[in-house]
Design an enzyme around this catalytic site. Structure first.
Site, short mmCIF file in Angstrom:
data_model
loop_
_atom_site.label_atom_id
_atom_site.label_comp_id
_atom_site.label_asym_id
_atom_site.label_seq_id
_atom_site.Cartn_x
_atom_site.Cartn_y
_atom_site.Cartn_z
N THR A 71 41.66 44.15 36.04
CA THR A 71 41.10 44.81 34.86
C THR A 71 42.17 45.59 34.11
O THR A 71 42.28 45.50 32.87
CB THR A 71 39.94 45.75 35.26
OG1 THR A 71 38.87 44.96 35.76
CG2 THR A 71 39.45 46.57 34.09
N GLN A 178 40.71 34.65 38.77
CA GLN A 178 39.98 33.79 39.70
C GLN A 178 40.81 32.62 40.21
O GLN A 178 40.44 32.00 41.22
CB GLN A 178 38.70 33.27 39.04
CG GLN A 178 37.60 34.31 38.89
CD GLN A 178 37.07 34.81 40.23
OE1 GLN A 178 37.11 34.12 41.24
NE2 GLN A 178 36.55 36.02 40.23
N ALA A 199 44.94 41.13 43.92
CA ALA A 199 45.17 40.76 45.32
C ALA A 199 43.89 40.49 46.09
O ALA A 199 43.85 39.59 46.94
CB ALA A 199 45.97 41.86 46.02
N HIS A 200 42.83 41.23 45.81
CA HIS A 200 41.62 41.09 46.64
C HIS A 200 40.85 39.80 46.36
O HIS A 200 39.89 39.51 47.06
CB HIS A 200 40.71 42.31 46.49
CG HIS A 200 39.96 42.39 45.21
ND1 HIS A 200 38.60 42.23 45.13
CD2 HIS A 200 40.36 42.63 43.94
CE1 HIS A 200 38.19 42.38 43.88
NE2 HIS A 200 39.25 42.62 43.13
N THR A 236 52.89 56.86 40.61
CA THR A 236 53.50 56.41 41.86
C THR A 236 52.91 55.08 42.30
O THR A 236 51.69 54.91 42.31
CB THR A 236 53.30 57.46 42.97
OG1 THR A 236 53.84 58.70 42.54
CG2 THR A 236 53.98 57.02 44.27
N CYS A 328 31.25 43.17 38.75
CA CYS A 328 32.00 44.27 38.15
C CYS A 328 31.14 45.23 37.35
O CYS A 328 31.64 46.00 36.55
CB CYS A 328 33.14 43.71 37.29
SG CYS A 328 34.30 42.73 38.25
#
Length: 380
Positions: A71, A178, A199-200, A236, A328
């Site tokens: 996002t 996707q 990554a997820h 960070t 989402c």
């Protein structure tokens, strides 16, 4: 047995990924902006991860920037490009993820850009002739078209779209959330200006993603407050997340062919079993067509029934996790904007099943048998 078939929403973390993340949670805790040994150690890990991701998409490491997920990456590409380059016209489709649609609609509402929606047919196929017509009439346009739809699975020809954009001097961003980790991406061959990953979606950790930014595009940062990510993103860095992302992507690309064959076989089996066991079962978009859709997604349309109002609940009661569309919206069911855009029958039971390398034939058979039993009860 509990069956998880909502992998388009998120995937289980690969244990091999967790193993490389753990030391950066417990032992290597330095701030990567610090110049002492603790900081240099984790800085080196971030740059190694950047090189890994860059190599996997055939980009330069300087073109890869880490984000909090897909996002943020989409927002960065859209908002920062339009503002930095002074672009006044944007094109997208009504089937895009809300990270894209809401960003562009917000810019339009503020009078910063004129937004045009690309035509789509009842199967969710984009009208590329319409795209060319729009590009020809509006020079220096921003185009945002996803690689594969997260709800109905349709694959878009982003290479052809990139060629059109290059021909008409348009800037092209593709939401590849996707498909990243499930298909090979070569940014040099594709000719896109922006690609994104989260990554997820490929068995990495949540809360970390990346964006490829074509070196020819010079944009300002979205998040201010520090010089991290070569002045592109203040804050960070999520060190263990970045390390996990790179490892998950490395595994996904290494084992891609094997996983694709396994998952496609599961999807094909589910299509066949559903057709055999449920009368008048249909499929939304092109999700049942192997070469035209994302192999991890199947959007099923079940007969109109009172059962449909409680379909996801009944699946959950039977220990099956699936969804009605994008996950989402924090559980708020506003109805799928994708299904509405293609004119799907909203009275039918529309459910998205999405698969991963961890799913089994037994889980597919159990899910179909459960659906068949639910709908047999309704018709008795």
């Amino acid at each position: 047995m509990r069956v998880y078939l909502d992998n388009a929403a998120t995937t289980p973390l690969d244990k091999e990924v967790f193993e490389v993340m753990a030391p950066f949670m417990l032992e290597h805790y330095g701030n990567p902006s610090s110049i002492h040994a603790h900081g240099r150690q984790v800085r080196a890990a971030i740059e190694m991860a950047r090189k890994t991701v860059a190599n996997l998409v055939n980009a330069s490491p300087s073109e890869i920037f880490f984000t909090s997920g897909g996002t943020e990456a989409d927002n960065l590409a859209i908002i920062c490009t339009i503002k930095s380059l002074g672009i006044k016209h944007a094109i997208t489709s009504p089937l895009e993820h809300h990270a894209v649609l809401h960003s562009l609609e917000s810019l339009e509402k503020n009078g910063e850009v004129e937004l045009t929606m690309l035509k789509v047919d009842k199967q969710g196929v984009l009208d590329l002739a319409h795209l060319e017509q729009l590009l020809a009439s509006q020079p220096r346009t921003f185009v945002s078209i996803m690689h594969a739809n997260n709800e109905i699975g349709n694959l878009n020809d982003i290479e052809a779209i990139a060629q059109l954009c290059k021909q008409y001097d348009a800037v092209f961003h593709s939401d590849t959330v996707q498909t990243m980790g499930h298909y090979k991406h070569d940014v040099q061959a594709l000719g896109v200006n922006f690609l994104v990953g989260s990554a997820h979606k490929f068995h990495g950790p949540k809360g970390v993603g990346f964006i490829y930014v074509d070196s020819s595009i010079k944009i300002h940062p979205l998040i201010q407050g520090g010089s991290q990510e070569r002045n592109m993103r203040g804050g960070t860095e999520n060190v263990y997340g970045i390390v996990g992302l790179a490892k998950a992507m490395e595994i996904a690309c290494r084992d891609m062919e094997e996983h694709q064959q396994h998952i496609q076989a599961l999807k094909d089996r589910m299509v066949q079993k559903l057709r055999e066991q449920i009368e008048d079962v249909q499929f939304n978009g092109l999700s049942q067509e192997g070469d035209k859709s994302l192999y991890t997604v199947l959007n099923v349309s079940l007969p109109a029934s009172e059962m449909n109002e409680m379909l996801l609940f009944n699946l959950d009661i039977n220990k099956i996790s699936a969804s009605g569309g994008s996950a989402c919206t924090s559980g708020v069911d506003l109805g799928s904007h994708v299904l509405r855009a293609i004119g799907a029958d909203m009275e039918r039971g529309n459910v998205r099943f999405s698969f991963s390398k961890y799913n089994t034939i037994e889980e597919i058979d159990y899910t179909v048998a459960t659906l068949a039993k639910l709908y047999q009860k309704e018709t008795v």
